[in-house]
Design a protein around this motif. Structure first.
Motif, PDB file in Angstrom:
ATOM      1  N   LEU A 114      32.208  41.517  26.631  1.00  0.00           N
ATOM      2  CA  LEU A 114      32.879  41.184  25.375  1.00  0.00           C
ATOM      3  C   LEU A 114      32.197  41.754  24.149  1.00  0.00           C
ATOM      4  O   LEU A 114      32.814  41.801  23.076  1.00  0.00           O
ATOM      5  N   THR A 115      30.933  42.153  24.264  1.00  0.00           N
ATOM      6  CA  THR A 115      30.187  42.525  23.074  1.00  0.00           C
ATOM      7  C   THR A 115      29.446  43.842  23.272  1.00  0.00           C
ATOM      8  O   THR A 115      29.227  44.296  24.397  1.00  0.00           O
ATOM      9  N   PRO A 116      29.005  44.451  22.165  1.00  0.00           N
ATOM     10  CA  PRO A 116      28.217  45.690  22.269  1.00  0.00           C
ATOM     11  C   PRO A 116      26.878  45.457  22.958  1.00  0.00           C
ATOM     12  O   PRO A 116      26.393  44.327  23.069  1.00  0.00           O
ATOM     13  N   ILE A 117      26.275  46.546  23.377  1.00  0.00           N
ATOM     14  CA  ILE A 117      24.983  46.478  24.062  1.00  0.00           C
ATOM     15  C   ILE A 117      23.949  45.769  23.199  1.00  0.00           C
ATOM     16  O   ILE A 117      23.169  44.944  23.687  1.00  0.00           O
ATOM     17  N   ASP A 118      23.926  46.081  21.906  1.00  0.00           N
ATOM     18  CA  ASP A 118      22.935  45.477  21.012  1.00  0.00           C
ATOM     19  C   ASP A 118      22.983  43.950  21.047  1.00  0.00           C
ATOM     20  O   ASP A 118      21.931  43.293  20.966  1.00  0.00           O
ATOM     21  N   SER A 119      24.179  43.389  21.138  1.00  0.00           N
ATOM     22  CA  SER A 119      24.299  41.934  21.159  1.00  0.00           C
ATOM     23  C   SER A 119      23.698  41.342  22.432  1.00  0.00           C
ATOM     24  O   SER A 119      23.075  40.266  22.398  1.00  0.00           O
ATOM     25  N   VAL A 121      21.251  42.711  24.111  1.00  0.00           N
ATOM     26  CA  VAL A 121      19.805  42.877  23.953  1.00  0.00           C
ATOM     27  C   VAL A 121      19.229  41.769  23.082  1.00  0.00           C
ATOM     28  O   VAL A 121      18.204  41.162  23.417  1.00  0.00           O
ATOM     29  N   GLU A 122      19.874  41.486  21.955  1.00  0.00           N
ATOM     30  CA  GLU A 122      19.391  40.430  21.054  1.00  0.00           C
ATOM     31  C   GLU A 122      19.347  39.081  21.772  1.00  0.00           C
ATOM     32  O   GLU A 122      18.391  38.307  21.616  1.00  0.00           O
ATOM     33  N   ALA A 123      20.379  38.797  22.567  1.00  0.00           N
ATOM     34  CA  ALA A 123      20.408  37.525  23.295  1.00  0.00           C
ATOM     35  C   ALA A 123      19.320  37.476  24.357  1.00  0.00           C
ATOM     36  O   ALA A 123      18.684  36.435  24.566  1.00  0.00           O
ATOM     37  N   GLY A 124      19.101  38.592  25.051  1.00  0.00           N
ATOM     38  CA  GLY A 124      18.037  38.635  26.046  1.00  0.00           C
ATOM     39  C   GLY A 124      16.674  38.390  25.431  1.00  0.00           C
ATOM     40  O   GLY A 124      15.854  37.629  25.968  1.00  0.00           O
ATOM     41  N   ARG A 125      16.428  39.020  24.299  1.00  0.00           N
ATOM     42  CA  ARG A 125      15.163  38.794  23.600  1.00  0.00           C
ATOM     43  C   ARG A 125      15.025  37.325  23.179  1.00  0.00           C
ATOM     44  O   ARG A 125      13.953  36.722  23.316  1.00  0.00           O
ATOM     45  N   ALA A 126      16.116  36.756  22.644  1.00  0.00           N
ATOM     46  CA  ALA A 126      16.069  35.372  22.168  1.00  0.00           C
ATOM     47  C   ALA A 126      15.770  34.397  23.302  1.00  0.00           C
ATOM     48  O   ALA A 126      15.149  33.350  23.085  1.00  0.00           O
ATOM     49  N   LEU A 127      16.196  34.729  24.518  1.00  0.00           N
ATOM     50  CA  LEU A 127      15.934  33.872  25.672  1.00  0.00           C
ATOM     51  C   LEU A 127      14.526  34.071  26.232  1.00  0.00           C
ATOM     52  O   LEU A 127      14.125  33.374  27.164  1.00  0.00           O
ATOM     53  N   PHE A 170       9.951  43.767  25.348  1.00  0.00           N
ATOM     54  CA  PHE A 170      11.269  43.681  25.978  1.00  0.00           C
ATOM     55  C   PHE A 170      11.713  45.092  26.354  1.00  0.00           C
ATOM     56  O   PHE A 170      11.555  46.032  25.568  1.00  0.00           O
ATOM     57  N   THR A 171      12.272  45.223  27.561  1.00  0.00           N
ATOM     58  CA  THR A 171      12.778  46.510  28.037  1.00  0.00           C
ATOM     59  C   THR A 171      14.204  46.352  28.524  1.00  0.00           C
ATOM     60  O   THR A 171      14.489  45.474  29.338  1.00  0.00           O
ATOM     61  N   LEU A 172      15.093  47.203  28.022  1.00  0.00           N
ATOM     62  CA  LEU A 172      16.454  47.275  28.548  1.00  0.00           C
ATOM     63  C   LEU A 172      16.453  48.313  29.654  1.00  0.00           C
ATOM     64  O   LEU A 172      16.169  49.494  29.420  1.00  0.00           O
ATOM     65  N   LEU A 173      16.735  47.871  30.858  1.00  0.00           N
ATOM     66  CA  LEU A 173      16.732  48.761  32.021  1.00  0.00           C
ATOM     67  C   LEU A 173      18.098  49.415  32.202  1.00  0.00           C
ATOM     68  O   LEU A 173      19.126  48.776  31.988  1.00  0.00           O
ATOM     69  N   PRO A 301      26.890  37.454  25.456  1.00  0.00           N
ATOM     70  CA  PRO A 301      25.516  36.992  25.224  1.00  0.00           C
ATOM     71  C   PRO A 301      25.240  35.571  25.697  1.00  0.00           C
ATOM     72  O   PRO A 301      24.194  35.304  26.312  1.00  0.00           O
ATOM     73  N   GLY A 302      26.156  34.634  25.417  1.00  0.00           N
ATOM     74  CA  GLY A 302      25.923  33.252  25.812  1.00  0.00           C
ATOM     75  C   GLY A 302      25.821  33.050  27.306  1.00  0.00           C
ATOM     76  O   GLY A 302      25.205  32.086  27.774  1.00  0.00           O
ATOM     77  N   GLN A 303      26.394  33.965  28.082  1.00  0.00           N
ATOM     78  CA  GLN A 303      26.372  33.819  29.535  1.00  0.00           C
ATOM     79  C   GLN A 303      25.035  34.219  30.147  1.00  0.00           C
ATOM     80  O   GLN A 303      24.770  33.908  31.308  1.00  0.00           O
ATOM     81  N   LEU A 304      24.174  34.884  29.382  1.00  0.00           N
ATOM     82  CA  LEU A 304      22.844  35.185  29.902  1.00  0.00           C
ATOM     83  C   LEU A 304      22.089  33.905  30.233  1.00  0.00           C
ATOM     84  O   LEU A 304      21.218  33.888  31.113  1.00  0.00           O
TER      85      LEU A 304
END
Length: 349
Positions: A114-119, A121-127, A170-173, A301-304
């Motif tokens: 539903l969202t761009p890659i950046d979103s 990534v931001e959610a992953g970092r926040a978690l 943080f690394t985006l694989l 993002p929320g589903q992470l």
């Protein structure tokens, strides 16, 4: 999260919670659109109700949330969602959840996210993730806007740019959720699969194949020199707006023995509507010595944060944490994905 967030934080938290509960994508997108519409606005601009109400992306519900947040209180809708999330979040498996360092299965709007890659990534970092694998779909899954080889190559460059520009820790694989075709082949160019950090292989079509050909199909994928994770292995659905779907029929022992022999992780899919593999098959995979990957299969993002559910199931069924690859630090994870596949096995990782 503070009790009384500012308007932007309130809108983003509502979108996150709607995504987590897998609500209608239109509802969550409406709140993300409203958040984008007010990003960068001054307090004075936010308090100009007439002008704000005319701004594109602001509807009745989002306008009400902004006004309540400006008044210094938790918006009613946010309070309701917080309460519901608190009731639904599993408390079992909290210790294992805290051990998870990342997630090897998520989607962006490059395929059916539903969202761009950046979103994401931001959610992953926040978690607090150390890593997150971007695994959009492969070409044959046209309904999910699967990535052609050219689109995937373009995405690899974008991922490299995100990692170069982002803060440390943080690394985006790079990755893909590659479709397992009916004959067991993988739906992407082998040389391109070789370039990726993580390959999740899943069956998305012909899920009602006869037992013998389905077994051959999944064993072939688990034996591939390119595959790291076997995704949502039975394809079942047990709840949710898509309805239910029975699990595929196959020789689970043969499939899991192939996974164990080749060091391929069996995915513990955290989506409540999947709960895949079923408990009996997950217990079998544990007995047969498989590795595991607790993944969110997030499309927003929320589903992470759905990893809570996967950790609860894994804990309940006694999956050894040391055999869950998503508990491993990035260096060990990379050593595993770079293993010599023809040698088979997972020793040393």
């Amino acid at each position: 999260m503070t009790d009384a967030p500012n308007p932007l934080a309130a809108l983003e938290e509502i979108a996150f919670l709607l995504e987590r509960e897998r609500a209608s994508r239109y509802r969550s997108k409406a709140f993300r659109a409203a958040a984008a519409a007010i990003t960068g606005l001054s307090d004075e601009e936010l308090r100009d109700a007439a002008s704000l109400r005319r701004r594109k992306g602001i509807g009745d519900s989002t306008f009400a949330v902004i006004q309540e947040a400006l008044a210094g209180r938790v918006p009613d809708y946010l309070a309701q969602l917080r309460a519901a999330a608190g009731e639904e979040t599993p408390t079992a498996g909290a210790g294992l959840r805290a051990m998870l360092r990342g997630d090897l299965h998520c989607h962006s709007d490059w395929s059916d996210g539903l969202t761009p890659i950046d979103s994401m990534v931001e959610a992953g970092r926040a978690l607090g993730h150390e890593y997150l694998a971007l695994t959009d779909h492969s070409p044959r899954l046209r309904v999910a806007n699967g990535l052609s080889p050219d689109r995937l190559r373009t995405q690899l460059g974008i991922v490299a740019g995100i990692n170069a520009a982002g803060p440390g820790g943080f690394t985006l694989l790079t990755g893909i959720e590659v479709d397992i075709l009916e004959n067991g082949d993988l739906d992407q160019e082998p040389d391109l699969l070789e370039e990726l950090d993580v390959v999740v292989a899943s069956a998305h079509s012909k899920l009602r194949m006869e037992r013998a050909p389905m077994t051959r199909r999944l064993v072939a994928a688990a034996s591939s020199p390119h595959v790291d994770v076997l995704g949502h292995v039975t394809g079942r659905l047990v709840q949710g707006e898509r309805g239910t779907r029975p699990p595929s029929t196959f020789d689970a022992r043969a499939v899991f023995e192939a996974c164990a022999a080749h060091g391929v992780a069996v995915e513990i899919n955290s989506r409540p509507e999947r709960q895949d593999p079923p408990d009996d098959l997950l217990a079998m995979a544990v007995r047969l010595g498989c590795l595991f990957s607790i993944d969110s299969d997030a499309h927003a993002p929320g589903q992470l944060s759905l990893l809570d559910y996967g950790a609860a199931r894994a804990s309940r069924l006694g999956v050894p944490p040391e055999r869950i690859v998503t508990t491993w630090p990035l260096g060990r994870l990379r050593a595993w994905t770079a293993r010599e596949r023809n040698a088979g096995g997972s020793e040393g990782f």
